[in-house]
Enzyme design. Structure first.
Site, PDB file in Angstrom:
ATOM      1  N   LYS A 170      -7.587  -3.955   3.336  1.00 34.73           N
ATOM      2  CA  LYS A 170      -6.519  -4.339   4.262  1.00 34.73           C
ATOM      3  C   LYS A 170      -6.212  -5.833   4.258  1.00 34.73           C
ATOM      4  CE  LYS A 170      -5.298  -0.481   6.479  1.00 34.73           C
ATOM      5  NZ  LYS A 170      -3.902  -0.011   6.600  1.00 34.73           N
TER       6      LYS A 170
ATOM      7  N   SER B 136     -11.797   2.789  -0.467  1.00 36.48           N
ATOM      8  CA  SER B 136     -10.917   1.835   0.216  1.00 36.48           C
ATOM      9  C   SER B 136     -11.594   1.017   1.300  1.00 36.48           C
ATOM     10  CB  SER B 136      -9.715   2.578   0.811  1.00 36.48           C
ATOM     11  OG  SER B 136     -10.152   3.587   1.699  1.00 36.48           O
TER      12      SER B 136
END
Length: 405
Positions: free
Chosen positions: A57, A307
């Protein structure tokens, strides 16, 4: 009719890579011998769980904030998040000298709240649901002039996430399939933009949790549609509606969307921890869950994008128990025995000989269903897998015990 220009291009992703130089790490690409054996082709993990703040992110957040005008930076930024986006915005804003406020649900895990504060954001806890938190952040942006940093529905954010795709092609030029988890779709969209522009032959597959799969009905309808009350342990991809911009990109460039069960997610997380020695959150393990669920469906070499690795320790404990149960590593059973001194010790001796580890024993003598000289025992055992479960049950029967349903 002229074709509408794409919202995000390869040039945008390459520019984002320049902006992120010295900021985002080029995360490792680690091979998985277990999955390679299962698929019969090389499998690699793209370890964004080892990225700064513990997830991808920060890439999109930094590119988005770096693109703000001096006036916008002066007004500060605001975000809404239960975890990874919060930390990415907090760090990115701090690195760029921009004040940040992050709204988080009141039930957000305390380690994520503390980490967001440590990265420099002012944290405001508001609302029980994410929708309430999001509304509060947007109201704050409207009333203060702070710039709202969307977690996935902005071209700059998508371009930043797309740098993961560029790194995959640099690290594994022979790749044939890339699997990536999908929530709102920012990461999958960015990765697809980068990979399809340079290697259109590479198959890009998105993975969603079955209880929070908004993309299959949206793609069928030809527009983003909302699903009611999405449910999954994978909070990083627990999004009830696709982002508008990611939806258009994913519809054009992503080859397939797969869904995975909660059992598959927990088994994948357990595999990452045991076999790869990698702490991965459920959303980050979703590509691995897809590989475990349908190993013969993917042409190798395969790259699975892990992720994120931000998982609350208490949740991790529960997920690991669930994963071990799903993998046949736990065995629960009930049986009756004669209520006499030493009977329980004899039973435990049989289990010891069968190499089963006793986790919990419940010994009941007062149930009206029991005979005068009977006792019921409920056992929770740790085993070596499904075959060992069967061997333990057979050992008990051979010793004269009746295993109850």
């Amino acid at each position: 009719m002229a074709r509408v220009a794409p919202a995000v291009t390869l040039d945008d992703v390459r520019e984002a890579q320049k902006i992120l130089s010295g900021v985002a790490r080029t995360t490792a690409l680690e091979g998985s011998r277990y999955l390679t054996g299962l698929l019969g082709a090389p499998v690699h993990f793209k370890c964004e769980n080892l990225q700064r703040t513990g997830s991808f992110k920060v890439r999109g957040a930094y590119v988005r904030i770096a693109g703000l005008s001096p006036e916008e930076r002066g007004a500060g930024v605001v975000a809404a998040s239960a975890g990874n986006h919060a930390q990415g915005v907090a760090l990115a804003a701090s690195l760029l000298g921009v004040a940040s406020t992050v709204f988080m649900p009141k039930g957000a895990p305390l380690p994520k709240v503390a980490a967001t504060r440590d990265y420099g954001a002012r944290v405001r806890l508001h609302g029980q649901s994410f929708d309430e938190t999001l509304h509060a952040a947007q109201e704050y942006a409207h009333s203060t002039g702070a710039v709202f940093i969307h977690p996935y529905d902005h071209p700059d954010v998508i371009a930043g996430q797309g740098t993961v795709g560029l790194e995959i092609l640099e690290q594994c030029p022979e790749v044939r399939t890339v699997l990536v988890g999908v929530g709102g779709g920012g990461l999958a969209a960015g990765v697809a933009v980068a990979i399809k522009a340079l290697r259109p032959d590479v198959r890009v597959v998105g993975v969603q949790a079955a209880g929070s799969a908004s993309y299959p009905p949206s793609l069928a309808a030809g527009r983003p549609v909302s699903i009611e009350a999405p449910t999954t342990m994978a909070d990083g991809i627990k999004v009830g509606r696709p982002g508008d911009i990611p939806f258009e990109i994913i519809g054009d460039l992503v080859d397939d969307i797969r869904t995975v069960s909660e059992d598959a997610l927990s088994s994948a997380l357990l595999l990452c921890l045991e076999r790869a020695k990698l702490v991965v959150e459920p959303a980050g393990a979703s590509p691995v869950a897809a590989l475990l669920s349908d190993p013969k469906e993917f042409e190798g070499p395969v790259v699975a994008v892990l992720s994120g690795g931000n998982v609350d320790p208490l949740l991790l404990q529960r997920i690991l128990r669930h994963g071990m149960a799903a993998a046949g590593r736990y065995l629960s059973l009930r049986l009756r025995l004669t209520d006499r001194p030493g009977a329980l010790a004899t039973l435990l001796g049989v289990l010891s000989e069968a190499n089963a580890n006793v986790l919990d024993v419940s010994h009941v003598r007062t149930d009206p269903r029991l005979g005068l000289t009977e006792a019921e025992v409920e056992l929770h055992l740790e085993t070596e897998g499904p075959e060992h479960c069967g061997a333990v049950a057979r050992a008990l029967r051979l010793a004269g015990y009746t295993v109850m349903p």
